[in-house]
Design a protein around this motif. Structure first.
Motif, PDB file in Angstrom:
ATOM      1  N   ALA A 104       8.351  -0.535  -6.458  1.00  0.00           N
ATOM      2  CA  ALA A 104       8.705  -0.685  -5.041  1.00  0.00           C
ATOM      3  C   ALA A 104       9.320  -2.059  -4.741  1.00  0.00           C
ATOM      4  O   ALA A 104      10.251  -2.168  -3.943  1.00  0.00           O
ATOM      5  N   SER A 105       8.802  -3.106  -5.397  1.00  0.00           N
ATOM      6  CA  SER A 105       9.335  -4.453  -5.133  1.00  0.00           C
ATOM      7  C   SER A 105      10.757  -4.579  -5.676  1.00  0.00           C
ATOM      8  O   SER A 105      11.671  -4.996  -4.955  1.00  0.00           O
ATOM      9  N   ALA A 106      10.962  -4.209  -6.939  1.00  0.00           N
ATOM     10  CA  ALA A 106      12.299  -4.313  -7.538  1.00  0.00           C
ATOM     11  C   ALA A 106      13.310  -3.475  -6.770  1.00  0.00           C
ATOM     12  O   ALA A 106      14.465  -3.890  -6.583  1.00  0.00           O
ATOM     13  N   ARG A 151      11.490   0.477 -17.476  1.00  0.00           N
ATOM     14  CA  ARG A 151      10.625   1.132 -18.461  1.00  0.00           C
ATOM     15  C   ARG A 151      10.369   2.585 -18.084  1.00  0.00           C
ATOM     16  O   ARG A 151      10.288   3.445 -18.936  1.00  0.00           O
ATOM     17  N   SER A 152      10.175   2.844 -16.799  1.00  0.00           N
ATOM     18  CA  SER A 152      10.013   4.249 -16.389  1.00  0.00           C
ATOM     19  C   SER A 152      10.717   4.495 -15.068  1.00  0.00           C
ATOM     20  O   SER A 152      10.835   3.593 -14.232  1.00  0.00           O
ATOM     21  N   ALA A 153      11.147   5.729 -14.903  1.00  0.00           N
ATOM     22  CA  ALA A 153      11.881   6.095 -13.680  1.00  0.00           C
ATOM     23  C   ALA A 153      10.894   6.447 -12.567  1.00  0.00           C
ATOM     24  O   ALA A 153       9.758   6.838 -12.832  1.00  0.00           O
ATOM     25  N   CYS A 170       2.729  11.030  -9.197  1.00  0.00           N
ATOM     26  CA  CYS A 170       1.856  10.408 -10.203  1.00  0.00           C
ATOM     27  C   CYS A 170       1.918   8.877 -10.059  1.00  0.00           C
ATOM     28  O   CYS A 170       0.893   8.206 -10.019  1.00  0.00           O
ATOM     29  N   LYS A 171       3.140   8.347  -9.952  1.00  0.00           N
ATOM     30  CA  LYS A 171       3.328   6.953  -9.539  1.00  0.00           C
ATOM     31  C   LYS A 171       3.729   6.987  -8.075  1.00  0.00           C
ATOM     32  O   LYS A 171       4.127   8.047  -7.575  1.00  0.00           O
ATOM     33  N   ARG A 172       3.745   5.850  -7.427  1.00  0.00           N
ATOM     34  CA  ARG A 172       4.129   5.807  -6.014  1.00  0.00           C
ATOM     35  C   ARG A 172       5.572   6.306  -5.828  1.00  0.00           C
ATOM     36  O   ARG A 172       6.469   5.899  -6.567  1.00  0.00           O
TER      37      ARG A 172
HETATM   38  P1  NAP Z   1       4.585  -1.720  -9.495  1.00  0.00           P
HETATM   39  O1  NAP Z   1       4.829  -0.557  -8.626  1.00  0.00           O
HETATM   40  O2  NAP Z   1       3.315  -1.793 -10.254  1.00  0.00           O
HETATM   41  O3  NAP Z   1       5.832  -1.828 -10.459  1.00  0.00           O
HETATM   42  C1  NAP Z   1       5.832  -2.713 -11.540  1.00  0.00           C
HETATM   43  C2  NAP Z   1       7.068  -2.418 -12.364  1.00  0.00           C
HETATM   44  O4  NAP Z   1       7.080  -3.309 -13.465  1.00  0.00           O
HETATM   45  C3  NAP Z   1       7.091  -1.014 -12.939  1.00  0.00           C
HETATM   46  O5  NAP Z   1       8.396  -0.539 -12.935  1.00  0.00           O
HETATM   47  C4  NAP Z   1       6.567  -1.242 -14.355  1.00  0.00           C
HETATM   48  O6  NAP Z   1       6.968  -0.248 -15.264  1.00  0.00           O
HETATM   49  C5  NAP Z   1       7.225  -2.549 -14.661  1.00  0.00           C
HETATM   50  N1  NAP Z   1       6.615  -3.273 -15.770  1.00  0.00           N
HETATM   51  C6  NAP Z   1       5.376  -3.805 -15.836  1.00  0.00           C
HETATM   52  N2  NAP Z   1       5.189  -4.392 -17.022  1.00  0.00           N
HETATM   53  C7  NAP Z   1       6.344  -4.229 -17.715  1.00  0.00           C
HETATM   54  C8  NAP Z   1       6.764  -4.584 -19.004  1.00  0.00           C
HETATM   55  N3  NAP Z   1       5.955  -5.251 -19.847  1.00  0.00           N
HETATM   56  N4  NAP Z   1       8.011  -4.226 -19.399  1.00  0.00           N
HETATM   57  C9  NAP Z   1       8.831  -3.561 -18.557  1.00  0.00           C
HETATM   58  N5  NAP Z   1       8.491  -3.184 -17.329  1.00  0.00           N
HETATM   59  C10 NAP Z   1       7.256  -3.518 -16.919  1.00  0.00           C
HETATM   60  O7  NAP Z   1       4.663  -3.093  -8.659  1.00  0.00           O
HETATM   61  P2  NAP Z   1       5.460  -3.405  -7.316  1.00  0.00           P
HETATM   62  O8  NAP Z   1       6.841  -2.895  -7.402  1.00  0.00           O
HETATM   63  O9  NAP Z   1       5.256  -4.836  -7.009  1.00  0.00           O
HETATM   64  O10 NAP Z   1       4.716  -2.521  -6.253  1.00  0.00           O
HETATM   65  C11 NAP Z   1       3.299  -2.474  -6.205  1.00  0.00           C
HETATM   66  C12 NAP Z   1       2.841  -1.788  -4.946  1.00  0.00           C
HETATM   67  O11 NAP Z   1       2.987  -2.689  -3.865  1.00  0.00           O
HETATM   68  C13 NAP Z   1       3.639  -0.573  -4.529  1.00  0.00           C
HETATM   69  O12 NAP Z   1       3.296   0.592  -5.202  1.00  0.00           O
HETATM   70  C14 NAP Z   1       3.322  -0.502  -3.054  1.00  0.00           C
HETATM   71  O13 NAP Z   1       2.074   0.057  -2.825  1.00  0.00           O
HETATM   72  C15 NAP Z   1       3.299  -1.973  -2.694  1.00  0.00           C
HETATM   73  N6  NAP Z   1       4.648  -2.364  -2.257  1.00  0.00           N
HETATM   74  C16 NAP Z   1       5.118  -1.779  -1.125  1.00  0.00           C
HETATM   75  C17 NAP Z   1       6.386  -2.074  -0.722  1.00  0.00           C
HETATM   76  C18 NAP Z   1       6.897  -1.425   0.485  1.00  0.00           C
HETATM   77  O14 NAP Z   1       6.173  -1.118   1.407  1.00  0.00           O
HETATM   78  N7  NAP Z   1       8.158  -1.168   0.532  1.00  0.00           N
HETATM   79  C19 NAP Z   1       7.187  -2.952  -1.422  1.00  0.00           C
HETATM   80  C20 NAP Z   1       6.672  -3.552  -2.553  1.00  0.00           C
HETATM   81  C21 NAP Z   1       5.401  -3.242  -2.972  1.00  0.00           C
HETATM   82  P3  NAP Z   1       6.066   1.069 -15.507  1.00  0.00           P
HETATM   83  O15 NAP Z   1       6.232   1.902 -14.266  1.00  0.00           O
HETATM   84  O16 NAP Z   1       6.614   1.669 -16.719  1.00  0.00           O
HETATM   85  O17 NAP Z   1       4.647   0.573 -15.656  1.00  0.00           O
END
Ligand code: NAP
Length: 489
Positions: A180-182, A201-203, A287-289
């Motif tokens: 979600a952040s990226a 790493r994953s879609a 399964c994922k968000r």
């Molecule tokens: P995240 O959903 O946990 O995503 C982390 C990303 O990093 C995933 O794509 C993950 O891949 C990848 N990753 C982690 N380790 C890696 C590695 N060693 N090599 C390659 N890729 C790697 O974190 P986030 O994007 O910060 O979001 C976290 C949560 O915060 C969200 O689900 C949401 O609840 C909240 N959030 C909300 C918003 C919003 O409201 N718009 C925005 C940002 C965050 P894999 O999937 O393969 O593990």
């Protein structure tokens, strides 16, 4: 000198401040909100990256007891949410109850006096009858266990610790992660940088966002006619409860429908079949968000963006080495790699009855009753605790249920002149057995990794049912589920 107070809330994000405002509204004055950082705001203070915004519409991403008609967009940007949080402090006269730069480092239950002894990083101590953990689930950045991070010669930082002093203009940028952040960062920066290498790493399943500004007439109407604002809020809530919730149920018709929406979105935005293949998830929807974005896929088609699907082997001085042996050169590396979501404790040590450590009690994965109470830890309540995250609706709606429950608990504790309430172990065991059985039918139990579950597949973060269901089970604090522990002193 040791300070005595009835209730201590640790964390001044939306959870802690929301509860504080409810306590005040109920006439409570003996409480403190302790915040380790310099400002209030929690996740909305920390995540200042370009494009940061909420993916729950503004009208639902706010408290029903503090309605705000003035949101600028259907989906609020981070700065606007943070501003509203600061105004919440003003409107509810909370400033005098909040202490910033005050970190709780340990909390020890005293069996004799029936109180919590809280040790602060300053060395000071506070004694409280009730201790509320409001530090949330997404506040400890994870760097994804990538090897060699310290070897990088350029600048690197986490998405939740954005370096606004580092210009990305004209530079080679590596972004690790596509969650979600990226998905919010990449479209904002891609046109300013020389080259963006996105390590994927994953879609994810992505559905349309369809954000738009509220025009002045609409905002005036929301202000003048509160029923219009409430109707908007209710319509969004029902859509999430009735339709989006179905996508959280494994192999349901609703999940298939949501997957179809995501597939059509991908096809309409990505023409190249090879890129489309890379962006197609290999696990069931939910399964994922599920992400909501209209600009992430188009950003991936920019000529200066390279999507790398080879696994990262290690970070080197000049960039990122993937396991096919290639070095992807970068001047700046951005870790959009998510958060440590499974400990629910961070560095904080909590010891309950008979000095039992909560970390130890949770060695197989955190669990609680209704996400709030843990047996053996009297007069302790968590907000946004284990199994209270959602995939389909606003966390603020869950928090409001928790505020109501904690308020009732606090009243009950106050009425018991010195005794404490400890959740009965069998209540917690029975509850969690049933909860895990329901979670087995959820989409999160599918074949994917996510921040919702442990390496062994135990789902520790999410609530399996609807918010309506949670409202029902939390509506009444049932004292018979708690053991009354008399004060010994
Ligand atoms: P995240 O959903 O946990 O995503 C982390 C990303 O990093 C995933 O794509 C993950 O891949 C990848 N990753 C982690 N380790 C890696 C590695 N060693 N090599 C390659 N890729 C790697 O974190 P986030 O994007 O910060 O979001 C976290 C949560 O915060 C969200 O689900 C949401 O609840 C909240 N959030 C909300 C918003 C919003 O409201 N718009 C925005 C940002 C965050 P894999 O999937 O393969 O593990």
């Amino acid at each position: 000198m040791t300070e005595h107070v009835k209730i201590v809330i640790a964390g001044a994000g939306l959870a802690g401040l929301g509860l504080a405002s409810r306590l005040r509204a109920a006439g409570e004055t003996s409480f403190l909100v302790l915040e380790k950082e310099e400002r209030v705001g929690g996740t909305w203070r920390d995540n200042t990256y370009p494009g940061a915004a909420c993916d729950v519409p503004s009208h639902l991403y706010w408290f029903s007891f503090d309605e705000q008609p003035d949101w600028s967009h259907v989906y609020s940007p981070q700065a606007e949410i943070l501003c509203h949080i600061e105004r919440l402090v003003q409107r509810h006269h909370l400033a005098r109850y909040i202490r910033c730069q005050t970190e709780v480092i340990s909390a020890d239950w005293n069996d004799v006096d029936s109180v919590w002894h809280l040790r602060l990083s300053s060395g000071a101590q506070i004694v409280a009858r009730v201790f509320v953990g409001a530090w949330g689930q997404l506040n400890r950045p994870s760097f994804g266990s990538v090897q060699g991070q310290r070897d990088f010669a350029g600048t690197s930082f986490h998405s939740a610790q954005w370096r606004h002093d580092v210009s990305l203009q004209g530079k080679r940028i590596g972004v690790i992660g596509t969650g979600a952040s990226a998905a919010q960062i990449v479209p904002q920066i891609v046109d300013a940088v020389r080259q963006l290498t996105l390590f994927h790493r994953s879609a994810n399943y992505i559905t349309p966002r369809m954000d738009r500004p509220y025009d002045p007439e609409e905002r005036a109407r929301f202000r003048a006619e509160p029923a219009t604002l409430q109707a908007s809020r209710e319509a969004i809530y029902r859509e999430y409860e009735d339709r989006v919730y179905q996508a959280m149920r494994r192999e349901s018709a609703g999940a298939r429908e949501e997957a179809e929406i995501a597939r059509a979105h991908l096809e309409s935005q990505i023409g190249d079949p090879e890129l489309r293949r890379k962006l197609t998830p290999d696990y069931p929807i939910g399964c994922k968000r599920i992400l909501v974005s209209d600009d992430f896929y188009p950003a991936l088609t920019r000529p200066n963006l390279t999507l790398v699907t080879d696994r990262i082997d290690r970070i080197e001085a000049g960039g990122v080495r993937t396991d096919d042996g290639r070095l992807h050169a970068a001047d700046v590396l951005i870790y959009a790699t998510g958060f440590e979501t499974l400990s629910f404790l961070g560095a904080l040590e909590i010891r309950g009855r008979h000095s039992r450590s909560l970390r130890e009690a949770w060695r197989d994965g955190p669990e609680a009753y209704l996400g709030m109470s843990v047996s053996g830890f009297p007069n302790f309540f968590m907000l946004y605790g284990p199994n209270t995250n959602l995939g389909h609706n606003s966390i603020l709606a869950m928090l409001e249920c928790q505020f109501g429950y904690v308020l009732q608990a606090v009243r009950r504790i106050a009425a018991q002149s010195g005794s404490a309430l400890d959740l009965r172990e069998e209540v917690m065991t029975t509850y969690n057995r049933a909860l895990q059985a329901r979670l087995a039918g959820s989409s999160w139990a599918g074949n994917c990794t996510s921040w919702y579950k442990t390496a062994r597949g135990r789902i520790t973060n999410n609530w399996p049912d609807t918010v309506d269901d949670y409202q029902q089970v939390t509506a009444r604090f049932n004292p018979t589920e708690y053991e009354v522990i008399p004060r010994l002193s």
